[in-house]
Design an enzyme around this catalytic site. Sequence first.
Site, short mmCIF file in Angstrom:
data_model
loop_
_atom_site.label_atom_id
_atom_site.label_comp_id
_atom_site.label_asym_id
_atom_site.label_seq_id
_atom_site.Cartn_x
_atom_site.Cartn_y
_atom_site.Cartn_z
CE LYS A 291 -55.24 105.06 5.58
NZ LYS A 291 -56.54 105.61 5.18
CB THR B 191 -67.23 105.65 6.90
OG1 THR B 191 -66.34 106.37 6.07
CG2 THR B 191 -68.66 105.92 6.45
#
EC number: 2.8.1.10
Lengths: 264, 264, 264, 264
Positions: free
Chosen positions: A105, A215
């Site tokens: 990524k 998150t």
Amino acid sequence: MDRPLIIAGKTFNSRLMTGTGKYRSIEQMQHSILASGCEIVTVAVRRVQTKAAGHEGLAEAIDWTKIWMLPNTAGCQTAEDAVRVARLGREMAKLLGQEDNNFVKLEVIPDGKYLLPDPIGTLQAAEQLVKEGFAVLPYINADPLLAKRLEEAGCATVMPLGSPIGSGQGIRNLANIQIIIENAKVPVVVDAGIGTPSEAAQAMEIGADALLINTAIACAENAPLMAEAMGLAAVAGRLGYLAGRIPVAKVAIASSPMTGTITS
Amino acid sequence: MDRPLIIAGKTFNSRLMTGTGKYRSIEQMQHSILASGCEIVTVAVRRVQTKAAGHEGLAEAIDWTKIWMLPNTAGCQTAEDAVRVARLGREMAKLLGQEDNNFVKLEVIPDGKYLLPDPIGTLQAAEQLVKEGFAVLPYINADPLLAKRLEEAGCATVMPLGSPIGSGQGIRNLANIQIIIENAKVPVVVDAGIGTPSEAAQAMEIGADALLINTAIACAENAPLMAEAMGLAAVAGRLGYLAGRIPVAKVAIASSPMTGTITS
Amino acid sequence: MDRPLIIAGKTFNSRLMTGTGKYRSIEQMQHSILASGCEIVTVAVRRVQTKAAGHEGLAEAIDWTKIWMLPNTAGCQTAEDAVRVARLGREMAKLLGQEDNNFVKLEVIPDGKYLLPDPIGTLQAAEQLVKEGFAVLPYINADPLLAKRLEEAGCATVMPLGSPIGSGQGIRNLANIQIIIENAKVPVVVDAGIGTPSEAAQAMEIGADALLINTAIACAENAPLMAEAMGLAAVAGRLGYLAGRIPVAKVAIASSPMTGTITS
Amino acid sequence: MDRPLIIAGKTFNSRLMTGTGKYRSIEQMQHSILASGCEIVTVAVRRVQTKAAGHEGLAEAIDWTKIWMLPNTAGCQTAEDAVRVARLGREMAKLLGQEDNNFVKLEVIPDGKYLLPDPIGTLQAAEQLVKEGFAVLPYINADPLLAKRLEEAGCATVMPLGSPIGSGQGIRNLANIQIIIENAKVPVVVDAGIGTPSEAAQAMEIGADALLINTAIACAENAPLMAEAMGLAAVAGRLGYLAGRIPVAKVAIASSPMTGTITS
């Protein structure tokens, strides 16, 4: 009835990816990953390598025979830096038993406040990493032309952001993400900004191929429960996409013809 | 870990209610009700009584030993009319084996274009029906003061609409629904307007106790698949509510402290 | 090219109404009213009568030969109370020189937190006040059926709220306000919640006949400047409505045919 | 009390820029430019050069002693093409009497459906044009990092789009435009997508320095009236920005303390 998600030739059944950052404890992380049903987990190479706070033992805490590792280049401000960290990530994956894992990524983030990616540096790094045989999943602003450029450069997916990392603002650029989805020939993974299950479902309903959520799970009051919620929402949104939603009507449409008259 | 939904003393595990109108066939309806996991299905008394098009055999097509019937007064333009139809609904429920079913979804809708409820007529009918021992679930515009009045009149729930019936516009008055939820001591059921799983999840995330969805399922391209999606979305939204979402932040928040430096 | 605003037979050129509450000083109020270009100013009868803090000398500080007074029933929790205060308002207008002023902005607000109006009490008070010859401008939740009832009861306008008083949340129920506008035969005045000029313009663009804005002006950092901004925005939005906006297109439409080829 | 808009050292009093495309007639264009109060008008060099349909006599129809020309590179798919057309634009401005006009609105648009700009090609062309002494105003997707790169390359402004050209979708990426404004040291001009005066005002309220609006004016039912509306809205939004809006509150805030009691 759904087809699986295929990225760089590898097949996944879950369309939700999660991360490892910000959990209150390793146990919370483990329970949340399990509860989410995810098959891909991203790991910040730099932080694992340096044993940053909260990252000791992190890589060992996940069962990599069941979870596919997605090393990420978080903390890299330039293309060069990101390329270097991507190579370290590949080594890390091998050491942890995933010999054939070339995924990365790609994050090139010069800005510390909004953590928004640099389109130029990202494209440069992507071109280099593709040459080196990586399956590149670049984190980008939702710019349809940049997405197309990255696809043409050989990236395995594009990962447009919904809103700034960790902000929980949801999907603030739906129109552009829709255009990216419409034009892409590689999977589109919506990454960053999702705060709630409804926002996760919304991204899937407009045809995103997958989601990455960290998150919103790790910092929820009850992380494993939110992980479960996000896993269900990703499936709900996907099924909603496949099922074909009703058109939006300006006026009301009665649930059945108003022809009844009562004969009591 | 969730508590069940309790309406008028009766306990339900599913928080999604569905309807019977507009399906392409009885079979589609049966499959969709099953796939949704719902335990409450609303039925238009007037149309069943009159055997309106699409309603022949409808009442017999559902297994009322497993599904709780919620007779509704669709098609009633005045309080008097609605009271009369509610009584017929109670008879219908008894005939179909639910001896103790006093539920009625109260709709008083003088307007044929937007199918929006009349607050005055609804309150009048509710007061009468409560007196007659009904468990009244009134369909209302999302007016917090009206909701409070209905609660004080003894209604079993309030059912604010998200947007006009069948419109699929989603929840167009979120602020008012939030105020209703904040103030209500009876369950709040969001009814009408939901078009997608994300909208279903959104209503649950802000603390709605339940949802009623008909058109978005019945008229989806693949109704049973959308029913499954809506069922999952209701659970996802509910879990998201219980799990406690992250706050919305103006700026980005990195997934872990940016302290790492690489020593390779 | 616009027609004037006519309320209860009285003609106005400005479509912005303002208030007198919450200003930092009487001078700020005077400058702001002037800068806004408004012709109607609402006054809380109850506070003027009781000389509440900030209301001493308020009524005398405005030139009522130029500004039309709109007495309001702020602070009234019941229909009875509102009717009584409306009558006092009429006396107050007469005392200040407006012999023929029968206007009253009707507020029936039992709730102290969101200051949302009671639909039942509002309708009751409106019916009584119409009987007594008042030109009634009722403050209501954006409920299309209630608006229609009030119009049928003889009200001079309806005043749906955009969001709670003083909240600056903007127009949170656009869909319902659009339906009210579509159906109304009396002027529709959007009242409460507007925080910015863009929100003022938006209300006018969808066809509202007028606006009432108080807090967003009085509590802006620079109140007279915001008053000027709101005055311009009301005109801009009105002209935008009259000019006929372009349709919203899903894709882009080039500014001219892409036929040019360069022959340099 | 406002400071003027300064671009590349040149001072303007109006913060609205308009265009010349898509008008029903030259007269409509002339009236609209006048009614808008704008001081900058953009012209598609390529179409003027080639005398494309609707562009004959266009350049001559504007009084260039009063209006500052902003030549644009519409129709260019590559950086090279755009650089070439920019040079032609400079010649055109000189021929029409603006000897010192080095402005160019830079558009590099490979995509014919959404007309979205290419970030890579735009940056390349900008770097070249800055070298050649142009004041470059690049049309870009609302990407904060790209905006910063262009500013560092010496561009005179950045021109993020609100939504696709001519779409009238409004500002679909407000969050990113806010970040661009927060970080920019050059003027930020919101360009493309605005459909209504309220959307124009909204862009100015968040601190944009100027707007460019073409289609929403040219294709309105009454173009000159919409031009006037847009001109007023730009001022209203600007004043609103300068005046300092009230904060958004979750609950209501009464227009004055609820202390009054009536002594009648």
